[in-house]
Write a protein that holds these residues in place. Structure first.
Motif, PDB file in Angstrom:
ATOM      1  N   THR A 110       1.800   2.627  -2.033  1.00  0.00           N
ATOM      2  CA  THR A 110       2.003   1.401  -2.807  1.00  0.00           C
ATOM      3  C   THR A 110       2.264   0.189  -1.911  1.00  0.00           C
ATOM      4  O   THR A 110       2.252  -0.931  -2.384  1.00  0.00           O
ATOM      5  N   SER A 122       0.342  -0.399   0.608  1.00  0.00           N
ATOM      6  CA  SER A 122      -0.930  -0.617   1.294  1.00  0.00           C
ATOM      7  C   SER A 122      -1.334  -2.083   1.250  1.00  0.00           C
ATOM      8  O   SER A 122      -1.167  -2.749   0.236  1.00  0.00           O
ATOM      9  N   LYS A 123      -1.876  -2.516   2.352  1.00  0.00           N
ATOM     10  CA  LYS A 123      -2.509  -3.830   2.387  1.00  0.00           C
ATOM     11  C   LYS A 123      -3.928  -3.651   1.834  1.00  0.00           C
ATOM     12  O   LYS A 123      -4.469  -2.531   1.875  1.00  0.00           O
ATOM     13  N   PRO A 124      -4.546  -4.740   1.365  1.00  0.00           N
ATOM     14  CA  PRO A 124      -5.908  -4.590   0.816  1.00  0.00           C
ATOM     15  C   PRO A 124      -6.861  -3.854   1.747  1.00  0.00           C
ATOM     16  O   PRO A 124      -7.649  -3.021   1.287  1.00  0.00           O
ATOM     17  N   TYR A 125      -6.797  -4.098   3.067  1.00  0.00           N
ATOM     18  CA  TYR A 125      -7.748  -3.408   3.940  1.00  0.00           C
ATOM     19  C   TYR A 125      -7.501  -1.906   3.986  1.00  0.00           C
ATOM     20  O   TYR A 125      -8.427  -1.122   4.202  1.00  0.00           O
ATOM     21  N   ASP A 126      -6.249  -1.465   3.739  1.00  0.00           N
ATOM     22  CA  ASP A 126      -5.985  -0.020   3.668  1.00  0.00           C
ATOM     23  C   ASP A 126      -6.633   0.566   2.410  1.00  0.00           C
ATOM     24  O   ASP A 126      -7.225   1.635   2.440  1.00  0.00           O
ATOM     25  N   VAL A 127      -6.476  -0.162   1.298  1.00  0.00           N
ATOM     26  CA  VAL A 127      -7.055   0.301   0.035  1.00  0.00           C
ATOM     27  C   VAL A 127      -8.574   0.389   0.183  1.00  0.00           C
ATOM     28  O   VAL A 127      -9.209   1.357  -0.240  1.00  0.00           O
ATOM     29  N   GLU A 128      -9.133  -0.598   0.834  1.00  0.00           N
ATOM     30  CA  GLU A 128     -10.585  -0.620   1.039  1.00  0.00           C
ATOM     31  C   GLU A 128     -11.023   0.568   1.898  1.00  0.00           C
ATOM     32  O   GLU A 128     -12.000   1.261   1.583  1.00  0.00           O
ATOM     33  N   LEU A 141       0.279  -3.755  -8.638  1.00  0.00           N
ATOM     34  CA  LEU A 141      -0.465  -3.549  -7.388  1.00  0.00           C
ATOM     35  C   LEU A 141      -1.933  -3.938  -7.523  1.00  0.00           C
ATOM     36  O   LEU A 141      -2.728  -3.737  -6.600  1.00  0.00           O
ATOM     37  N   SER A 157      -3.920  -6.001  -4.744  1.00  0.00           N
ATOM     38  CA  SER A 157      -4.456  -5.426  -3.505  1.00  0.00           C
ATOM     39  C   SER A 157      -5.761  -4.675  -3.769  1.00  0.00           C
ATOM     40  O   SER A 157      -6.576  -4.511  -2.858  1.00  0.00           O
ATOM     41  N   ALA A 208      -8.589  -7.606  -4.456  1.00  0.00           N
ATOM     42  CA  ALA A 208      -9.011  -8.328  -3.251  1.00  0.00           C
ATOM     43  C   ALA A 208     -10.211  -7.669  -2.573  1.00  0.00           C
ATOM     44  O   ALA A 208     -10.956  -8.339  -1.857  1.00  0.00           O
TER      45      ALA A 208
END
Ligand code: 3UK
Length: 516
Positions: A92, A94-100, A117, A120, A123
Motif C-alpha cells: 500500500t 507503493s509508488k506509481p512506478y512500483d505498481v506499474e 490508493l 497510484s 497514474a
C-alpha cells in the motif's frame, strides 16, 4: 505435519470455510469500519468469487489487490483463491512506478483497489495494457470502473469453488529487496495451512480463544500469516487497522478498544509505542498475552524495556517472503532476548561459509533453510532465482552464529556486513550497542571509507525526544560503544538525522544511507 498430510486437491479457502460448521456466527474480523462473522465473510467472499468469474477471471490468473487492511481486503483475497486465481497482495505504500512494474510483471486483468490508493494506480494505468477492469473499494472516479459494493451486490452468496491442486499458486507477494527491481514470490495453497500449523500452532500456541492484531499489513506475508491465516486456521478472531502502524497511538488505541491477545509488530513498532509518554498507563494493554516481532532483528534493549513496562514477552522470529513466514524462532516460554531463537519442526537450517562448507559452532555463516513452505523461484527472474533457491535449500542472505546453547544470533545481511581491519563486523551488533544508550531512538550503521580508503563503521542516529545532536553527544555514544564492543567495532562517525530511510515494511534501508 507435512505437505503430504494435505489432500492432493486442496484450496486454502479451507482456512476460512473450516470455521463454518462450528462457528459461523463467531466474530471473525473486527475493525473500526466493519465487524463480520465467519459466516458473513464467507458469504461475501463467495460474492467476490462469483463477481470475479463474471469478469472472466479464470483459474491460474493473477488478480491485483491494492488495499488498506480492511474487511474487503480479506473477502476479495478469499474470493480470488476460491475460484483458483492468485492474489497479488500489493504494497500500500507503493509508488506509481512500483505498481506499474508489478502490473506489467504479473499482468493482472482485474485489479481491486481501495479508493485511498486509487491515485497510484490511475497514474500508470495507461502503461499497463493487461488491466481490463478496475474495482474500487469505495467510490470510483472513472467511467467504466466498478464500485466494489454494487459489484458484489448482485452476485450469489454461494460459489462453486475450484478444486485446486495443493501446489497451485494462490498468492504473489513482491519482496522489497535492498537493490534492483522487486521480486515476485509465488506461494502455493499448501503453504498456508503448513505455516499455520508449523509456527502458528506449534510454536506460538494459537487457539480459538485468541484474537490477533498486527502492525504488519496484510500485503506483507508477516501480517497475512500472523493476522489472518494462522488465527483463522484455529478459529481465532482478527483485528484489522486500515491506518498506518507508524501512528503508535492508533495501534495502542486499537489494542485498548478491541482487546487482542496477540500482537505482531516490527521492532520499530515496539520502540515507537514506548516513545508515547505513559503508553502503559494511558492504554489498557492487559488483554495481550504475547507479542511477536519479525522483519528485522529485535535488539535486546527493546525486548527488555517492553518486558519491564508491560510484563509481556516478545517472541522474535526470522521469516521471509520466500519461505512465507517464520522459520527460526524464540518460543513464548523460551526467549533469549536479542537472538532469533532456535529451529523448530518443519524447517532445517545450515550455516555455511562462502564455499558452502558448514562453519564451526560460534563462527558466522550464511544461513540456508529447507522447508516445504519455500517458494520455488521468483517470477520472471531466472538468474536471481538460481542464486537464492539452491535445490532444496534457500539462501537467505542472512549471516548467523549459534551460541553454545543452540540459540541463533543474527549478524546482519551478507550484503550489509562490514570488514573492519579485515575482520567481519556486524552493523547489527554496533546498532544494538548504540540503541542501548538512552539518547538513541533508532540507528543504522553502514561502511564508510576513511582517509586510507578502508571501511569503518559509520552510524546514522535519530534521537529520543529531549536530546540534541552535538559533538559531545557523538563522543559519548562512541565511548558507550567502546564499553560494549571490541574497540575496532566502534563507529568512527556519528551523523544525527531526523529520520532513517525505511522500506514500506519498516526495515531500515542501509543502502540508501550509503548514497548520502
Ligand atoms: C530479515 C530478520 C533478523 C532477514 C518476514 C516474518 O521479514 C520478512 O520477510 P522479508 O522477505 O525479509 C526477509 C529478511 O528480513 N528478517 C526478518 N525477520 C528477522 N532479521 N531477525 C528477524 N526476526 O534479513 C530476512 O532474510 O521482507 C518476517 C514473517 C514473514 C516475512 N515475510
Amino acid at each position: 505435519m507435512n505437505a503430504d498430510d494435505l489432500p492432493l486437491l486442496y484450496n486454502c479457502v479451507d482456512i476460512l470455510e473450516r470455521n463454518l460448521a462450528e462457528r459461523a456466527d463467531k466474530t471473525a474480523l473486527l475493525s473500526l469500519e466493519r465487524e463480520m462473522t465467519f459466516g458473513e465473510v464467507s458469504a461475501e467472499a463467495n460474492r467476490c468469487g462469483n463477481a470475479l468469474r463474471a469478469l472472466g477471471v479464470r483459474p491460474g490468473e493473477y488478480v491485483g489487490l491494492l488495499s488498506l487492511d480492511c474487511a474487503e481486503w480479506v473477502t476479495t483475497f478469499f474470493g480470488i483463491v476460491k475460484i483458483g486465481a492468485a492474489a497479488i497482495g500489493m504494497n500500500t505504500m507503493s509508488k506509481p512506478y512500483d505498481v506499474e512494474y508489478i502490473a506489467n510483471d504479473a499482468r493482472p486483468r482485474v485489479v481491486v483497489v481501495h479508493e485511498a490508493l486509487l491515485a497510484s494506480l490511475d497514474a500508470i494505468r495507461e502503461n499497463c495494457p493487461s488491466i481490463e477492469h478496475v474495482v474500487v473499494i469505495g467510490t470510483p472516479q472513472r467511467d467504466g470502473d466498478l464500485a466494489y459494493a454494487s459489484w458484489i451486490a448482485d452476485s450469489p452468496s454461494t460459489c462453486e469453488g475450484v478444486a485446486t491442486h495443493r501446489e497451485d499458486i494462490c498468492s504473489l507477494n513482491y519482496s522489497s529487496g535492498t537493490t534492483g527491481q522487486p521480486k515476485g514470490i509465488p506461494h502455493a495453497h499448501k503453504d498456508y495451512p503448513l505455516t499455520a500449523q508449523l509456527w502458528g500452532v506449534n510454536v506460538l500456541g494459537l487457539t480459538d480463544a485468541d484474537r490477533t492484531f498486527a502492525g504488519a499489513k496484510l500485503f506483507f506475508t508477516f501480517g497475512l500469516g500472523g493476522n489472518l491465516i494462522f488465527p483463522w486456521y484455529v478459529g481465532a478472531s482478527v483485528v484489522l487497522l486500515a491506518g498506518s502502524p507508524r501512528v503508535a497511538t492508533d495501534v495502542l488505541g486499537l489494542i485498548d478498544r478491541f482487546k487482542p491477545t496477540v500482537l505482531y509488530n516490527a521492532p520499530t513498532g515496539y520502540a515507537m509505542a514506548m516513545a508515547v509518554p505513559d503508553f502503559d498507563t494511558t492504554y489498557d494493554l492487559s488483554s495481550l498475552r504475547v507479542c511477536v516481532s519479525a522483519g528485522e532483528a529485535l535488539p535486546a534493549p527493546i525486548w527488555e524495556a517492553w518486558k519491564a513496562r508491560t510484563g509481556l514477552t516478545i517472541v522474535d522470529g526470522i521469516g521471509s517472503t520466500e519461505i512465507f513466514h517464520i522459520f527460526l524462532s524464540n518460543r513464548p516460554e523460551d526467549c533469549r532476548p536479542g537472538s532469533s531463537g532456535k529451529p523448530f519442526d518443519g524447517y532445517e537450517l545450515r550455516l555455511v561459509d562462502d564455499d558452502g562448507v558448514e562453519v564451526p559452532r560460534g563462527e558466522v555463516g550464511n544461513l540456508l533453510v529447507r522447508g516445504e513452505t519455500a517458494a520455488l523461484g521468483y517470477l520472471h527472474q531466472y538468474q536471481r532465482s538460481r542464486e537464492t533457491f539452491l535445490g532444496e535449500w534457500v539462501f537467505t542472505g542472512d549471516k548467523y552464529t549459534v551460541d553454545e546453547d543452540g540459540y541463533y544470533w543474527h549478524a546482519g545481511r551478507s550484503d550489509d556486513m562490514l570488514k573492519v581491519g579485515g575482520i567481519w563486523t556486524s552493523p547489527v551488533e554496533v546498532e544494538s550497542a548504540l540503541i542501548s544508550h538512552e539518547a538513541v531512538l533508532e540507528c543504522a550503521v553502514i561502511g564508510e571509507r576513511d582517509a586510507s580508503d578502508l571501511v569503518k563503521p559509520k552510524a546514522f542516529v535519530t534521537l529520543q525526544a529531549g536530546f540534541t545532536g552535538s559533538d559531545e553527544l557523538s563522543a559519548t555514544l562512541i565511548s558507550h560503544c567502546v564499553d560494549k564492543l571490541a574497540t575496532y567495532k566502534r563507529p568512527r562517525w556519528i551523523e544525527f538525522v531526523d529520520e532513517l530511510p525505511k522500506t514500506a515494511t519498516g526495515k531500515i534501508q542501509r543502502f540508501k544511507l550509503r548514497l548520502v
